[in-house]
Design a protein around this motif. Structure first.
Motif, short mmCIF file in Angstrom:
data_model
loop_
_atom_site.label_atom_id
_atom_site.label_comp_id
_atom_site.label_asym_id
_atom_site.label_seq_id
_atom_site.Cartn_x
_atom_site.Cartn_y
_atom_site.Cartn_z
N VAL A 1 2.94 2.55 -2.18
CA VAL A 1 2.93 3.36 -3.41
C VAL A 1 1.63 4.16 -3.53
O VAL A 1 1.68 5.39 -3.70
N PRO A 2 0.44 3.51 -3.43
CA PRO A 2 -0.76 4.34 -3.52
C PRO A 2 -0.87 5.39 -2.41
O PRO A 2 -1.30 6.53 -2.67
N LEU B 1 0.82 -1.22 0.00
CA LEU B 1 0.00 0.00 0.00
C LEU B 1 0.85 1.27 0.00
O LEU B 1 0.32 2.38 -0.08
N ILE C 1 -3.21 4.98 6.45
CA ILE C 1 -2.40 3.87 5.94
C ILE C 1 -0.92 4.12 6.25
O ILE C 1 -0.16 3.20 6.58
#
Lengths: 504, 93
Positions: free
Chosen positions: A303-304, A301, A378
């Motif tokens: 990268v996003p 997660l 995140i």
């Protein structure tokens, strides 16, 4: 002389076997000669550099030299320097000459280092290939048809091609480590806050961090001893006592727990890169380190989450480029708002505009919670993963990039593919951790260096040998191995050790 | 979700970046590709997780309310695209 370490250069200068003037001229000639085709520099100004070199020679003669006095260092064109153009690789700042020095530049100047030039880079440090510069793409010294990595590609290429003994860079999502990896040199992203961001042109302020490029970890430590330090003008600068990053260079690796996350060795990793990194980890074990399997379950997660947070911060930071106070201004416009819009359309390149648009969108009313707030949550999960992993290990080892250097133009038209190249680097920025990339081999049949990275909670350099292993475009395939460490005391240390060279 | 062309033009206007009609479809396709990547975060359960706005959970330092900078107006004005007397200037059209 081009292969000499920083301490060897300092010794030669101290013994008067060489003057700073001669040394600086040697590198300037190399930049203008064989190095010119790499396009690694945006600005070289021999007059300014040689004046600094003369001053350094006087300082050496007076017995006032430090470890970097008289040594030329190339600076990424993201650090503003008085008297020099400071472009950040953009048309927006193509004619901008800063009226002040970045903290990093002040520190190098105070140490008596010589500014060798300003290195080429992706525009506003946004990119992984150094192709988005207004001043043209940088080429990889190992293969001129391939990228050197980015965004600090000019610095990485300059150090790899022996156009500079050392260089500075900045790392928001891998912009030091990824070009270090693809160009076969060492690059360190320090803990967030260790190097002042004052005068380092802002991209994403909660992630940006300056750091050094060199050919060995020992040299990185010398550079860190100059670059690092509290600066009251950067509100996030870490206020803690100065430390010697070279202090653990001779410390053995026995007892070091090396965490290896399974998530970094899955789909998408080129097999030849994976096997070279595994071989390097095995070498660490032979030198006394213990391998520990760890997990970073949210690694996928990163990268996003990064590509929400970094563009959001960029859209805010780059709002200052409006054509009014400094930088580019459109020649033709109709009213103030049209002046802003045309100035920014003409002054920014396509990738910068894309990121500003993405950042504007994810911060806009109705989408903030779904994108920006969610990404920040995140980010917390990713930071927690690291904290849990570091309960079981001292360093984490893995690849820096999924592949060796790719071809020029290969990913320019596909931003998503370009972003996915950052899969192993962005998490360290999100968590604020230090991370280091060191070479560990080459692709068979092509002289493309392999990458390897190690994030750690604290960074230090440690060496098991006083000799120096470096990668050389002329000699080929030797490898140095460096690790970062997390120490229970919370003090920073940088570790370097040498294994036998890996032959591809 | 995918951005429509009018939405792309609206975001460009908010970002103060001129996008010509000829560029719009290309920009739309690239933004939608990027948003497709970002939407991976949708599926993650973040209930009860505190957002992490910064790399370090530290309080920003405050400084004393004192004048610390010298007057360098001339130097800072010299880098402006255009300036007149004591002002940075910008013609209206």
């Amino acid at each position: 002389m081009f292969d000499a370490s920083l301490s060897e250069l300092a010794d030669a200068l101290a013994a008067r076997r060489l003057s700073s003037l001669e040394l600086t001229r040697l590198f300037l000639d190399r930049i203008a000669g064989p190095g010119a085709a790499l396009n690694a520099f945006i600005t070289v100004d021999p007059e300014l550099s040689l004046a600094q070199a003369r001053a350094s020679d006087r300082r050496i003669a007076a017995g006032e030299a430090g470890p970097l006095t008289g040594i030329p260092v190339a600076h990424k064109d993201i650090f503003v320097a008085e008297g020099w153009p400071s472009t950040c690789g953009s048309r927006m700042l193509a004619n901008f000459a800063s009226p002040y020095d970045a903290h990093v530049i002040e520190r190098f100047n105070a140490a008596g280092a010589v500014i060798l030039g300003k290195t080429n880079m992706d525009e506003f440090a946004m990119g992984s290939s150094s192709e988005s510069s207004w001043f043209g793409a940088v080429r990889n010294p190992w293969d001129a048809e391939r990228v050197p990595g980015g965004s600090s590609g000019g610095s990485a290429a300059a150090v790899a091609a022996r156009l500079a003994p050392a260089a500075t860079g900045s790392d928001t999502g891998g912009s030091i480590r990824q070009p270090a990896a693809l160009s076969g040199v060492c690059g360190l992203k320090p803990t967030y806050g260790v190097v002042s961001r004052y005068g380092m042109i802002a991209f994403a302020s909660s992630l940006d961090q300056g750091g050094p490029f060199a050919r060995s970890a020992a040299d990185l430590a010398v550079l860190m001893n100059v670059m690092a330090g509290f600066d009251p003008r950067d509100s996030t600068s870490l206020e803690r006592p100065a430390e010697d990053y070279a202090r653990d260079l001779a410390r053995p690796l026995k007892g070091l727990r090396v965490g290896v996350p399974a998530e970094y060795f899955g789909a998408g990793l080129a097999p030849e890169v994976g096997s070279a990194v595994e071989a390097a980890i095995a070498a660490l074990e032979r030198l006394g380190a213990t391998r520990v399997d760890v997990h970073l379950p949210n690694a996928g997660l990163s990268v996003p989450a990064y590509y929400v947070i970094a563009p959001a911060e960029a859209s805010s930071n780059l709002s200052r480029y409006d054509g009014v106070r400094y930088g580019y201004r459109a020649a033709q416009y109709d009213g103030l708002v049209d002046m802003y819009c045309r100035t920014r359309a003409e002054g920014f390149g396509p990738e910068v505009k894309r990121r500003i648009l993405v950042g504007t969108y994810v911060l806009s009313h109705g989408y903030y919670d779904a994108y920006y707030l969610k990404a920040q949550k995140i980010r917390r999960l990713i930071a927690r993963d690291f904290a849990e992993a570091f309960a079981r290990c001292d360093v984490i080892a893995g690849p820096t990039t999924p592949t060796a250097a790719f071809r020029l133009g290969e990913k320019v038209e596909d931003p998503v593919q370009m972003y996915l190249n950052d899969i192993y680097t962005v998490a360290a920025n999100l968590a604020g951790l230090p991370a280091l990339s060191v070479p560990c081999g080459f692709v068979r049949g092509r002289a493309m260096p392999f990458p390897r990275t190690r994030p750690g909670a604290k960074v230090a350099c440690r060496s098991g040998s006083s000799s120096s292993a470096t990668t050389s475009p002329r000699r080929g395939c030797s490898a140095s191995r460096t690790s970062t460490s997390r120490r229970p005391t919370g003090t920073s240390a940088c570790r370097r050790f040498l294994g036998e060279g890996l032959r591809a | 979700m995918s951005l429509t062309l009018p939405e792309v033009m609206r975001i460009a206007a908010l970002a103060r970046i001129a996008v010509t009609p000829a560029e719009a479809a290309g920009v739309q396709a690239q933004l939608n590709g990027i948003l497709g990547l970002l939407e991976q975060i949708d599926a993650v359960d973040t209930a009860g997780v505190e957002p992490m706005y910064h790399a370090r959970d530290v309080t920003l330092r405050l400084r004393a309310d004192e004048v610390t900078e010298p007057d360098r107006r001339t130097a800072f004005q010299a880098v402006a695209p255009r300036s007149r007397t004591a002002c940075i200037s910008c013609r209206r059209s």
